[in-house]
Design a protein around this motif. Structure first.
Motif, PDB file in Angstrom:
ATOM      1  N   VAL A   1      18.528  -6.298 -12.547  1.00 44.88           N
ATOM      2  CA  VAL A   1      19.066  -5.104 -13.195  1.00 44.88           C
ATOM      3  C   VAL A   1      20.558  -5.018 -12.913  1.00 44.88           C
ATOM      4  CG1 VAL A   1      16.892  -3.830 -13.090  1.00 44.88           C
ATOM      5  CG2 VAL A   1      18.526  -3.642 -11.189  1.00 44.88           C
ATOM      6  N   THR A   2      21.277  -4.377 -13.820  1.00 48.14           N
ATOM      7  CA  THR A   2      22.710  -4.193 -13.616  1.00 48.14           C
ATOM      8  C   THR A   2      22.972  -3.120 -12.572  1.00 48.14           C
ATOM      9  OG1 THR A   2      23.124  -4.824 -15.908  1.00 48.14           O
ATOM     10  CG2 THR A   2      24.904  -3.679 -14.757  1.00 48.14           C
ATOM     11  N   ARG A   3      22.186  -2.055 -12.626  1.00 52.59           N
ATOM     12  CA  ARG A   3      22.302  -0.970 -11.653  1.00 52.59           C
ATOM     13  C   ARG A   3      20.904  -0.447 -11.349  1.00 52.59           C
ATOM     14  NH1 ARG A   3      26.415   1.808  -9.559  1.00 52.59           N
ATOM     15  NH2 ARG A   3      26.051   3.907  -8.782  1.00 52.59           N
ATOM     16  N   ALA A   4      20.566  -0.375 -10.069  1.00 56.99           N
ATOM     17  CA  ALA A   4      19.206   0.000  -9.676  1.00 56.99           C
ATOM     18  C   ALA A   4      19.023   1.503  -9.556  1.00 56.99           C
ATOM     19  CB  ALA A   4      18.850  -0.667  -8.342  1.00 56.99           C
ATOM     20  N   SER A   5      20.068   2.234  -9.238  1.00 54.70           N
ATOM     21  CA  SER A   5      19.945   3.684  -9.042  1.00 54.70           C
ATOM     22  C   SER A   5      19.421   4.353 -10.312  1.00 54.70           C
ATOM     23  CB  SER A   5      21.302   4.277  -8.669  1.00 54.70           C
ATOM     24  OG  SER A   5      21.777   3.730  -7.460  1.00 54.70           O
TER      25      SER A   5
ATOM     26  N   VAL B   1      19.609   1.747  -2.463  1.00 56.33           N
ATOM     27  CA  VAL B   1      20.301   0.538  -2.912  1.00 56.33           C
ATOM     28  C   VAL B   1      21.251   0.051  -1.827  1.00 56.33           C
ATOM     29  CG1 VAL B   1      21.841  -0.463  -4.646  1.00 56.33           C
ATOM     30  CG2 VAL B   1      20.120   1.229  -5.325  1.00 56.33           C
ATOM     31  N   LEU B   2      21.979   0.986  -1.222  1.00 55.04           N
ATOM     32  CA  LEU B   2      22.904   0.614  -0.152  1.00 55.04           C
ATOM     33  C   LEU B   2      22.154  -0.014   1.020  1.00 55.04           C
ATOM     34  CD1 LEU B   2      25.741   0.563   1.042  1.00 55.04           C
ATOM     35  CD2 LEU B   2      25.350   2.904   1.862  1.00 55.04           C
ATOM     36  N   GLU B   3      20.992   0.533   1.355  1.00 58.45           N
ATOM     37  CA  GLU B   3      20.225  -0.007   2.475  1.00 58.45           C
ATOM     38  C   GLU B   3      19.852  -1.463   2.251  1.00 58.45           C
ATOM     39  OE1 GLU B   3      15.889   0.491   4.712  1.00 58.45           O
ATOM     40  OE2 GLU B   3      16.489   1.915   3.147  1.00 58.45           O
ATOM     41  N   VAL B   4      19.379  -1.798   1.050  1.00 52.59           N
ATOM     42  CA  VAL B   4      18.961  -3.178   0.814  1.00 52.59           C
ATOM     43  C   VAL B   4      20.173  -4.110   0.749  1.00 52.59           C
ATOM     44  CG1 VAL B   4      18.953  -3.131  -1.738  1.00 52.59           C
ATOM     45  CG2 VAL B   4      17.321  -4.580  -0.508  1.00 52.59           C
ATOM     46  N   MET B   5      21.312  -3.604   0.283  1.00 52.15           N
ATOM     47  CA  MET B   5      22.524  -4.424   0.269  1.00 52.15           C
ATOM     48  C   MET B   5      23.017  -4.704   1.692  1.00 52.15           C
ATOM     49  SD  MET B   5      24.590  -2.844  -3.009  1.00 52.15           S
ATOM     50  CE  MET B   5      26.073  -3.784  -2.645  1.00 52.15           C
TER      51      MET B   5
ATOM     52  N   PHE C   1      25.510 -10.693  -5.886  1.00 50.39           N
ATOM     53  CA  PHE C   1      25.012 -11.647  -6.874  1.00 50.39           C
ATOM     54  C   PHE C   1      23.928 -11.038  -7.757  1.00 50.39           C
ATOM     55  CE2 PHE C   1      26.117 -15.932  -4.653  1.00 50.39           C
ATOM     56  CZ  PHE C   1      27.456 -15.605  -4.763  1.00 50.39           C
ATOM     57  N   ALA C   2      23.027 -10.248  -7.169  1.00 49.55           N
ATOM     58  CA  ALA C   2      21.929  -9.721  -7.980  1.00 49.55           C
ATOM     59  C   ALA C   2      21.293  -8.509  -7.315  1.00 49.55           C
ATOM     60  CB  ALA C   2      20.858 -10.796  -8.202  1.00 49.55           C
ATOM     61  N   LEU C   3      20.843  -7.574  -8.142  1.00 49.73           N
ATOM     62  CA  LEU C   3      19.962  -6.479  -7.749  1.00 49.73           C
ATOM     63  C   LEU C   3      18.684  -6.614  -8.556  1.00 49.73           C
ATOM     64  CD1 LEU C   3      22.330  -3.350  -7.642  1.00 49.73           C
ATOM     65  CD2 LEU C   3      21.193  -4.428  -5.692  1.00 49.73           C
TER      66      LEU C   3
ATOM     67  N   LEU D   1      31.246  -2.203  -2.635  1.00 49.90           N
ATOM     68  CA  LEU D   1      30.630  -2.994  -3.695  1.00 49.90           C
ATOM     69  C   LEU D   1      29.595  -2.175  -4.445  1.00 49.90           C
ATOM     70  CD1 LEU D   1      29.792  -6.563  -2.288  1.00 49.90           C
ATOM     71  CD2 LEU D   1      31.283  -6.007  -4.202  1.00 49.90           C
ATOM     72  N   HIS D   2      28.817  -1.413  -3.709  1.00 52.23           N
ATOM     73  CA  HIS D   2      27.762  -0.607  -4.322  1.00 52.23           C
ATOM     74  C   HIS D   2      28.343   0.482  -5.208  1.00 52.23           C
ATOM     75  CE1 HIS D   2      24.432   2.024  -4.944  1.00 52.23           C
ATOM     76  NE2 HIS D   2      24.829   2.921  -4.063  1.00 52.23           N
TER      77      HIS D   2
END
Length: 461
Positions: free
Chosen positions: A207-211, A161-165, A198-200, A458-459
């Motif tokens: 989704v609210t949280r992708a992990s 998730v951090l990588e894509v952010m 803004f969005a994941l 943020l993540h």
């Protein structure tokens, strides 16, 4: 309120805050000794204790220097409201001669005076300070990124998730460089001031949280407010000069988007901050500010013109022009005609530049029709008349925009201490108050952040 000596004050601050507060309190406390002789016996504000969440915010505009003392509003349990405890406003010092640079010492003293005024009203000297990047030096852009996953059945990790952010942040910064380069003809060295997620998405679904979820592709969309590295260095120099414990940087365009979110229409809104030296145009959506850029036309040009045609000094011209921006008095009789002519000419040039900038930031879409204006220019009748009377290109708007002046009441999560209200008009004060909301909510770049640290925070939030 009992007054402590300097040793007692620094003991209350604690070791971690002494380096930042010690020098400022040492110099300031000596100046307050004379004030302590007043009949009230009040020796002035005391420094905040180490665990006190109160903070100060300094916003150095081209025309006014504004300072706030704010804190979480603890009167409402589990609330995100922000309480404004003190406001200080000082006019920016005049240059020694037209076109010259403002004296460095005079500027620093003015910043200190604004901060003192806010602290005096609040009755406390915060240990932590946030500085705002001037709107003319900020660009806000949105970036998107996605990453394909080979092991689609394995739950998404935090690192993924951090990588894509981080990639989305890189895309936003690259877009910012492109916009600025188109204006200046060169690619600047930009740093992130504020980032807003803004969005994941997982396989295209928000989704609210992708992990912990599974899927073939992770996506992220976020916006960054960026400024040049040299501007960040200048703000850190200011903090060092004033012996402030700088813990974060802020940007008005991004802060306004965050503070206005609850009142933004689904189609979004345009927020136009018309300052003394520049105008910032921001497109704000339900998630926050999506894009913002400035252009170098502001109401300070009125004073410049009046000075050039009347023989007044710049200070006299500014004092003559200011009543034209305030609702409670006409300008001086000897400057009414040049002021009227300059105001109309400024409104025409400003509106042409605004249309160009709107075309720059619209990103191929029709713009939202709700427009908020703020800053000193929002009080100019010629600016408002120009906006209301413009025959806009159908490529920008699909109908006539609705224009309204931004008010403090439009800001969400804000409460004012009874002793804090200012005589400054709402349209001028609201952008600075939005900074206070952003500072308390943690929407700022830490003074120690590396390139990706803000996105990492943020993540983890």
């Amino acid at each position: 309120m009992p007054r402590l000596n300097l040793a007692g004050l620094l003991a209350r601050v604690g070791a971690s805050g002494r380096e930042a507060l010690g020098g400022r309190l040492g110099g300031r406390w000596a100046s307050r000794e004379h004030r302590s002789e007043a009949p009230s016996g009040d020796g002035g504000p005391l420094p905040a204790s180490p665990d006190d969440p109160v903070i100060s915010v300094i916003d150095c505009g081209t025309g006014l220097i504004k300072a706030l003392v704010v804190e979480p509003d603890r009167s409402v349990p589990a609330s995100t409201a922000v309480k404004v405890r003190g406001i200080g406003v000082i006019a920016m010092p005049d240059p020694p001669t037209p076109g010259a640079d403002i004296d460095r010492r005079a500027f620093m003293d003015a910043v200190e005076s604004a901060l003192r005024a806010a602290e005096d009203v609040a009755g406390v000297v915060p240990r932590r300070t946030f500085l705002a990047v001037p709107g003319a030096h900020v660009v806000v852009t949105q970036g998107e990124a996605s990453v394909a996953r080979l092991a689609t059945h394995v739950p998404v990790s935090d690192d993924e998730v951090l990588e894509v952010m981080v990639r989305a942040q890189g895309a936003a910064l690259e877009r910012a460089r492109t916009l600025v380069a188109a204006d200046r003809g060169e690619i600047p060295n930009l740093e992130t001031v504020i980032a807003a997620l803004f969005a994941l998405t997982i396989d295209g679904r928000r989704v609210t949280r992708a992990s912990g979820l599974t899927g073939a592709r992770i996506g992220a969309s976020l916006a960054v407010a960026a400024t040049e590295a040299s501007t960040v260095s200048d703000l850190r120099t200011l903090a060092t000069y004033l012996d402030l414990e700088l813990v974060g940087l802020l940007a008005v365009p991004a802060a306004l988007g965050a503070a206005l979110r609850s009142g933004i229409p689904d189609a979004g809104a345009i927020v136009i901050d018309i300052g003394a030296g520049a105008t910032t145009v921001a497109i704000v959506g339900p998630s926050g500010t999506e894009v913002a850029m400035a252009f170098p036309i502001g109401v300070g040009m009125l004073a410049d013109h009046v000075a050039s045609v009347t023989g007044l000094t710049h200070r006299e011209a500014r004092q003559a022009v200011w009543p034209a921006l305030a609702p409670d008095g006409p300008p001086r009789a000897d400057v009414r005609r040049p002021l009227r002519d300059a105001s109309r000419a400024l409104a025409t040039a400003w509106l042409d530049a605004l249309e160009v900038r709107l075309a720059d930031v619209r990103r191929g879409r029709t713009l939202p029709r709700a427009i908020w204006i703020c800053g000193g220019g929002a009080l100019l009748t010629d600016i408002r008349a120009a906006l209301d009377g413009r025959a806009w290109s159908t490529s920008l708007f699909d109908g006539s925009p609705t224009v309204s002046a931004l008010s403090v009441s439009d800001l969400a999560d804000l409460s004012m201490d009874a002793s804090a209200p200012s005589t400054i008009p709402d349209a001028i004060l609201a952008p600075t108050l939005a900074l206070g909301v952003a500072a308390v909510h943690g929407q700022a770049a830490s003074a120690q952040d590396g390139p990706n640290a803000l996105v990492r925070r943020l993540h983890l939030a």
